[in-house]
Design a protein around this motif. Structure first.
Motif, PDB file in Angstrom:
ATOM      1  N   THR A  39      39.187  17.119  59.088  1.00 45.43           N
ATOM      2  CA  THR A  39      38.295  18.237  58.756  1.00 45.43           C
ATOM      3  C   THR A  39      36.898  17.806  58.324  1.00 45.43           C
ATOM      4  O   THR A  39      35.910  18.409  58.759  1.00 45.43           O
ATOM      5  CB  THR A  39      38.942  19.137  57.695  1.00 45.43           C
ATOM      6  OG1 THR A  39      40.112  19.750  58.264  1.00 45.43           O
ATOM      7  CG2 THR A  39      37.991  20.248  57.248  1.00 45.43           C
ATOM      8  N   ILE A  42      34.447  17.550  61.258  1.00 46.83           N
ATOM      9  CA  ILE A  42      34.178  18.659  62.167  1.00 46.83           C
ATOM     10  C   ILE A  42      32.671  18.868  62.279  1.00 46.83           C
ATOM     11  O   ILE A  42      31.972  19.011  61.282  1.00 46.83           O
ATOM     12  CB  ILE A  42      34.847  19.961  61.677  1.00 46.83           C
ATOM     13  CG1 ILE A  42      36.372  19.849  61.793  1.00 46.83           C
ATOM     14  CG2 ILE A  42      34.352  21.161  62.478  1.00 46.83           C
ATOM     15  CD1 ILE A  42      37.111  21.027  61.175  1.00 46.83           C
ATOM     16  N   ILE A  45      32.250  24.631  65.411  1.00 41.92           N
ATOM     17  CA  ILE A  45      33.422  25.496  65.482  1.00 41.92           C
ATOM     18  C   ILE A  45      33.100  26.707  66.357  1.00 41.92           C
ATOM     19  O   ILE A  45      32.072  27.363  66.173  1.00 41.92           O
ATOM     20  CB  ILE A  45      33.876  25.927  64.066  1.00 41.92           C
ATOM     21  CG1 ILE A  45      35.126  26.805  64.136  1.00 41.92           C
ATOM     22  CG2 ILE A  45      32.751  26.598  63.298  1.00 41.92           C
ATOM     23  CD1 ILE A  45      35.778  27.001  62.767  1.00 41.92           C
ATOM     24  N   SER A 120      29.220  27.777  69.762  1.00 36.06           N
ATOM     25  CA  SER A 120      29.666  26.900  68.677  1.00 36.06           C
ATOM     26  C   SER A 120      28.704  26.973  67.496  1.00 36.06           C
ATOM     27  O   SER A 120      27.497  26.713  67.649  1.00 36.06           O
ATOM     28  CB  SER A 120      29.777  25.453  69.158  1.00 36.06           C
ATOM     29  OG  SER A 120      30.804  25.338  70.112  1.00 36.06           O
ATOM     30  N   CYS A 122      27.501  25.688  63.658  1.00 35.02           N
ATOM     31  CA  CYS A 122      27.383  24.331  63.131  1.00 35.02           C
ATOM     32  C   CYS A 122      26.574  24.342  61.836  1.00 35.02           C
ATOM     33  O   CYS A 122      26.231  25.385  61.294  1.00 35.02           O
ATOM     34  CB  CYS A 122      26.684  23.439  64.168  1.00 35.02           C
ATOM     35  SG  CYS A 122      25.007  24.042  64.569  1.00 35.02           S
ATOM     36  N   GLY A 129      32.201  20.315  58.608  1.00 39.14           N
ATOM     37  CA  GLY A 129      33.524  20.116  58.028  1.00 39.14           C
ATOM     38  C   GLY A 129      33.482  19.728  56.560  1.00 39.14           C
ATOM     39  O   GLY A 129      34.365  20.101  55.781  1.00 39.14           O
ATOM     40  N   SER A 339      41.977  14.056  69.967  1.00 39.89           N
ATOM     41  CA  SER A 339      42.800  15.165  69.482  1.00 39.89           C
ATOM     42  C   SER A 339      44.059  15.335  70.324  1.00 39.89           C
ATOM     43  O   SER A 339      44.238  14.705  71.362  1.00 39.89           O
ATOM     44  CB  SER A 339      41.998  16.463  69.464  1.00 39.89           C
ATOM     45  OG  SER A 339      41.645  16.819  70.785  1.00 39.89           O
ATOM     46  N   ALA A 378      38.667  23.099  65.905  1.00 42.58           N
ATOM     47  CA  ALA A 378      38.320  23.670  64.595  1.00 42.58           C
ATOM     48  C   ALA A 378      38.552  25.178  64.595  1.00 42.58           C
ATOM     49  O   ALA A 378      39.063  25.743  63.619  1.00 42.58           O
ATOM     50  CB  ALA A 378      36.876  23.354  64.253  1.00 42.58           C
TER      51      ALA A 378
END
Length: 508
Positions: A39, A42, A45, A120, A122, A129, A339, A378
């Motif tokens: 996390t 990240i 997302i 996304s 940010c 994250g 991932s 995420a």
């Protein structure tokens, strides 16, 4: 110890679930984890939000996910995730997550690999994250919820199709068990199961073995993803992913012959290219003798303004701190284990085949199919955490009797680990970017021999690692096609007959 809800893990999925439960009035929560997993790293997302100037929509988001997943996604899970996207954004925003905004106050959106349009969110101050961990843990602390860090799960005790207790080992080597009415598995993916990875060390993948031992159904275990543009030199910057959003900013990929090789397979350019396509193209350059010194290629960032590069401070600063100036030189990058799209098989409420076990985030399989879009891990973590929490809060949580049985043992034998680990490492090589049936069959047979060795019971971590790799190797062997992150050299073309992933279940 006993809690109404026990959460294994403290990454974004686990923290979102915990915060949502608290907001619904459930506060008897125990959170146990080794650390915060991936996390803090990240960078972006994905969310589909109203009033997107690029005309995003829920249907477009679903289409992008299914295309990126090579149509192997569980479409019901995709729909559930996308339909809860805006609600999850609103919840995180209400808690104070600092999403970056433009001068006019609108949200800054980046265009990451696999997405048709920029969606996304940010932070330009650092990795978003980090902010997520700070905001969500602060909310939990204010509500009296503490996170027990340094606690590593190693076994689940199951009776009557319910998890009765979870066994942990603490940093000091002591073991303890926690009983629960409901358990949320937010234990992340496979990460460092294979050694070198973009993930932190606490993401070690042994949890899929724990799930298998407990009789939990799992799916998509063959789909280990390789991040395509990870820095490969210099040493101090190795392992730092170059955000695929850089391609959306104008970055270009080159081989050692100064060719923009991706244009041969994607004439429209690098921006928005799926990660699987980038991986395959880079590995093809290596096979053709046009790869870089460390088995990758070069990304050219020199056409991107300094101001834009500095909007990715974690990446930019690490390059500069290690003597690489992206304004003047190309950066060597290449694929690295990243991932995981497989995990616990769940329904649209994120519940497993056990009556009281939910799986969220990277612990849950089926959302991404054969590959996930950038920024979508995420998103799935946060959304699945919210979905599971809402399902738990809206149900009558049955009280599970305390478990007074014998606690599963946790064993350590360094000699056994040293003797068996080289063979496990060798078997794991069959699960690289390119795979073939002969290597996978040898790996499966080798791991069966290892697991048949009586001494393996003397070292719990070694046993769990061997089981996890054995499960993934079996899944990769069973999928006789190339699709997404599963690249079979002996089955290069997709087999249209094979539409479903193999489901692994100890009790099957």
């Amino acid at each position: 110890m006993k809690h109404q809800v026990v959460i294994i893990g403290s990454g974004l999925a686990a923290l979102t679930a915990a915060c949502r439960l608290v907001s619904k009035g459930i506060k008897d929560i125990g959170i146990y984890a080794p650390a915060f997993g991936g996390t803090p790293f990240i960078a972006a997302i994905d969310f589909v939000l109203p009033h997107n100037p690029d005309h995003d929509s829920e249907q477009l988001y679903e289409d992008d996910m299914i295309k990126a997943g090579y149509e192997l996604n569980n479409k019901a899970l995709v729909h559930a995730m996308v339909s809860h996207s805006y609600e999850t954004y609103q919840f995180l925003d209400s808690l104070g997550i600092e999403f970056s905004r433009l001068d006019d106050g609108s949200l800054r959106r980046r265009h990451l690999s696999g997405s048709t349009v920029p969606r996304s969110l940010c932070s330009t101050k650092g990795l978003i994250g980090v902010n997520m961990v700070e905001v969500l843990t602060d909310y939990l602390k204010k509500n009296g919820i503490e996170i027990v860090n340094g606690a590593k799960a190693y076994a689940l005790t199951v009776a009557d199709n319910k998890v009765r207790s979870v066994s942990f080992i603490a940093q000091d080597g002591t073991t303890f068990s926690v009983d629960a009415d409901v358990v949320i598995a937010g234990w992340g993916g496979v990460g460092n199961l294979f050694g070198t990875s973009t993930y932190p060390q606490d993401e070690n993948g042994r949890t899929i073995a724990i799930a298998y031992e407990a009789g939990i159904k799992m799916v998509d275990l063959e789909f280990l993803e390789y991040e395509p543009m990870v820095v490969m030199s210099p040493k101090g910057a190795v392992g730092e992913p170059c955000p695929t959003a850089m391609l959306g900013e104008g970055a270009q990929l080159y081989n050692t012959k100064d060719e923009r090789f991706l244009l041969k397979v994607r004439p429209q350019g690098e921006a928005g290219a799926p990660k699987t396509l980038i991986n395959k193209a880079i590995w093809q350059q290596v096979q053709d003798g046009k790869g870089s010194e460390h088995g990758g290629c070069y990304v050219d960032l020199r056409m991107i303004t300094v101001e834009t590069l500095k909007l990715y401070p974690w990446f930019y600063n690490r390059l500069i701190d290690n003597g690489v100036d992206p304004h003047t030189t190309r950066v060597e990058v290449g694929p690295m284990a990243h991932s995981f799209s497989g995990g616990v098989m769940v329904d649209i409420s994120c519940k497993s085949n056990l009556d009281n076990l939910y799986a969220v985030g990277e612990a849950a399989g089926g959302f991404h199919g054969a590959c996930r879009m950038a920024g979508n891990a995420a998103a799935q973590a946060a959304v699945s955490g919210l979905i599971a929490a809402d399902a738990i809060a809206s149900a009558d949580i049955p009280c599970v009797d305390a478990c007074f049985g014998e606690q599963p043992s946790y064993n350590v034998d360094e000699a056994v680990a040293a003797r068996l680990t080289p063979a496990i490492d060798e078997a794991a090589k069959a699960l690289g970017v390119y795979r073939n049936g002969d290597d996978l069959q040898k790996a499966v047979c080798s791991l069966v021999d290892i697991l048949s060795d009586n001494d393996i019971e003397k070292d719990t971590d070694t046993k769990l690692r061997a089981i996890a790799i054995w499960l993934m190797a079996q899944a990769a062997l069973a999928r006789t096609e190339s699709r997404g992150t599963q690249n079979r050299t002996d089955y290069p073309q997709s087999d249209e007959k094979q539409k479903k992933s193999t489901v692994f279940w100890k009790n099957a």
